[in-house]
Motif scaffolding. Structure first.
Motif, PDB file in Angstrom:
ATOM      1  N   ALA A  51       7.089   4.792   1.128  1.00  0.00           N
ATOM      2  CA  ALA A  51       7.638   5.143  -0.339  1.00  0.00           C
ATOM      3  C   ALA A  51       6.675   5.656  -0.910  1.00  0.00           C
ATOM      4  O   ALA A  51       6.938   6.524  -2.033  1.00  0.00           O
ATOM      5  CB  ALA A  51       8.293   4.009  -0.599  1.00  0.00           C
ATOM      6  N   ARG A  52       5.429   4.718  -1.379  1.00  0.00           N
ATOM      7  CA  ARG A  52       4.507   5.115  -2.045  1.00  0.00           C
ATOM      8  C   ARG A  52       3.830   6.397  -1.982  1.00  0.00           C
ATOM      9  O   ARG A  52       3.465   7.599  -2.682  1.00  0.00           O
ATOM     10  CB  ARG A  52       3.313   4.185  -2.067  1.00  0.00           C
ATOM     11  N   VAL A  70      -1.440  -0.286   6.751  1.00  0.00           N
ATOM     12  CA  VAL A  70      -1.857  -0.027   5.385  1.00  0.00           C
ATOM     13  C   VAL A  70      -1.117  -0.262   4.290  1.00  0.00           C
ATOM     14  O   VAL A  70       0.084  -0.026   4.228  1.00  0.00           O
ATOM     15  CB  VAL A  70      -1.883   1.746   5.558  1.00  0.00           C
ATOM     16  N   THR A  71      -1.783  -0.841   3.359  1.00  0.00           N
ATOM     17  CA  THR A  71      -0.925  -1.370   2.154  1.00  0.00           C
ATOM     18  C   THR A  71      -0.620   0.105   1.054  1.00  0.00           C
ATOM     19  O   THR A  71      -1.541   1.027   1.277  1.00  0.00           O
ATOM     20  CB  THR A  71      -1.547  -2.341   1.385  1.00  0.00           C
ATOM     21  N   PRO A  95       8.305  -4.116   6.920  1.00  0.00           N
ATOM     22  CA  PRO A  95       8.663  -3.883   5.353  1.00  0.00           C
ATOM     23  C   PRO A  95       7.468  -3.416   4.466  1.00  0.00           C
ATOM     24  O   PRO A  95       7.738  -2.612   3.682  1.00  0.00           O
ATOM     25  CB  PRO A  95       9.076  -5.435   4.873  1.00  0.00           C
ATOM     26  N   GLU A  96       6.203  -3.831   4.985  1.00  0.00           N
ATOM     27  CA  GLU A  96       4.893  -3.121   4.251  1.00  0.00           C
ATOM     28  C   GLU A  96       4.655  -1.758   4.560  1.00  0.00           C
ATOM     29  O   GLU A  96       4.398  -1.310   3.714  1.00  0.00           O
ATOM     30  CB  GLU A  96       3.783  -4.160   4.912  1.00  0.00           C
ATOM     31  N   ALA A  97       4.880  -1.326   5.620  1.00  0.00           N
ATOM     32  CA  ALA A  97       4.899   0.023   6.171  1.00  0.00           C
ATOM     33  C   ALA A  97       5.765   0.880   5.280  1.00  0.00           C
ATOM     34  O   ALA A  97       5.586   2.165   4.789  1.00  0.00           O
ATOM     35  CB  ALA A  97       4.839   0.226   7.484  1.00  0.00           C
TER      36      ALA A  97
END
Length: 322
Positions: free
Chosen positions: A146-147, A113-114, A139-141
């Motif tokens: 964080a978002r 999920v981005t 890294p993407e996760a």
């Protein structure tokens, strides 16, 4: 908290392949993974639960969605990408009938999920946002986590963090430690085991670990200690909350059941404001974990509201309790 709000959980879609023979050549398929267990556990306790994850278009993904929705979990905010293959773990059966984690299966780890795919409205109607370190090794996760925390904080949503370290998913112990630690200050509620506390704080005693953890200023911390109960940390005080002794059948998922209990308590009552509320919260989590340990399986052993009502009526003397 508002009754019409939901608990929002972010994590990997996960399944368990559990051997049905000691030759480990036949397997049954179950929902699995910490955040999956917690999302179902929360729903079983009568709290609206929504799960953010990514699945594919294959048979295993379809099973996952059907089974989790059957538990009452809302997948509105989850992502479906045809080429995604969800993670799985093979659990073997030993000659002594013990279950052991044999191997992970993760064909598409880079499909996550981005951050841009997170739905803002999911956080607008959330009472609590929950995540664990299973979303932090990629890294993407990490960016998405964080978002999600930013969105949660901007909407005044309580943030819950279960450390739940799985060493096999990390390149090194040090990367794991530093990554997990970086997210501690984002948590309002933190749950970790004694072993995880000692690992993260590089401490050799419970007391030393708790003292170092205080530097991160997490408002409420629960350090679980199996049959010894929970050490609850609040306003620089540590309170031991014992658990009613049980005859364990399978401790798989007990920590996730504990977490579901904590989340339900906070959803209904808000953050603990004093030691009495803290103890009540930890005690409820302890009951959930103990009940789960008296049954085989993980998600299949997650307690329901009626189980807790029965426990309260009998003082923990039924369902295999001592």
């Amino acid at each position: 908290m508002e009754a019409n709000r939901h608990v929002l959980i972010y994590g990997d879609a996960f399944v368990d392949y559990i051997a049905t023979t000691k030759d480990n050549d036949l397997f049954d398929l179950y929902l699995g993974g910490a955040t999956v267990n917690v999302s179902a556990g929360v729903s079983r306790l009568g709290v609206p639960s929504a799960f953010i994850t990514i699945t594919g278009d294959d048979e295993t993904s379809s099973f996952f969605r059907r089974a989790l929705q059957a538990e009452g979990v809302d997948l509105t905010y989850s992502i479906k990408r045809p080429s995604k293959r969800i993670s799985g773990v093979y659990i073997h059966l030993t000659e002594a009938n013990d279950r052991v984690f044999a191997s992970y299966d993760n064909e598409t780890p880079d499909l996550q999920v981005t951050a841009d795919e997170l739905a803002g409205e999911a956080f607008e109607s959330a009472s609590l946002f929950h995540f664990c370190s299973g979303t932090l090794f990629h890294p993407e996760a990490r960016e998405t986590t964080a978002r999600a925390l930013q969105l949660a904080k901007s909407h005044g949503v309580i943030c819950s963090y279960d450390v739940n370290i799985r060493p096999l998913r990390w390149e090194s112990e040090e990367l794991c430690r530093q990554t997990v630690l970086r997210f501690l200050p984002k948590a309002d509620v933190l749950k970790l085991t004694v072993e995880e506390l000692l690992f993260l704080m590089e401490a050799d005693s419970l007391e030393a670990g708790i003292e170092r953890l205080k530097e991160y200023r997490v408002p409420v911390v629960f350090v679980t200690d199996g049959e010894h109960g929970t050490h609850a940390v609040f306003q620089d005080e540590t309170i031991h909350v014992p658990v009613v002794p049980v005859k364990p059948v399978d401790t798989t998922g007990a920590g996730d059941a504990f977490m579901a209990g904590i989340i339900r308590h906070v959803h209904l009552n808000g953050m603990p404001k004093n030691q009495q509320e803290l103890v009540a919260c930890a005690d409820f989590g302890n009951k959930l974990g103990a009940l789960c340990a008296t049954r085989a399986g993980a998600i299949t052993a997650m307690p329901k509201r009626e189980d807790i009502e029965e426990w309260n009526r009998t003082g923990g003397s039924s369902n295999g309790h001592a």
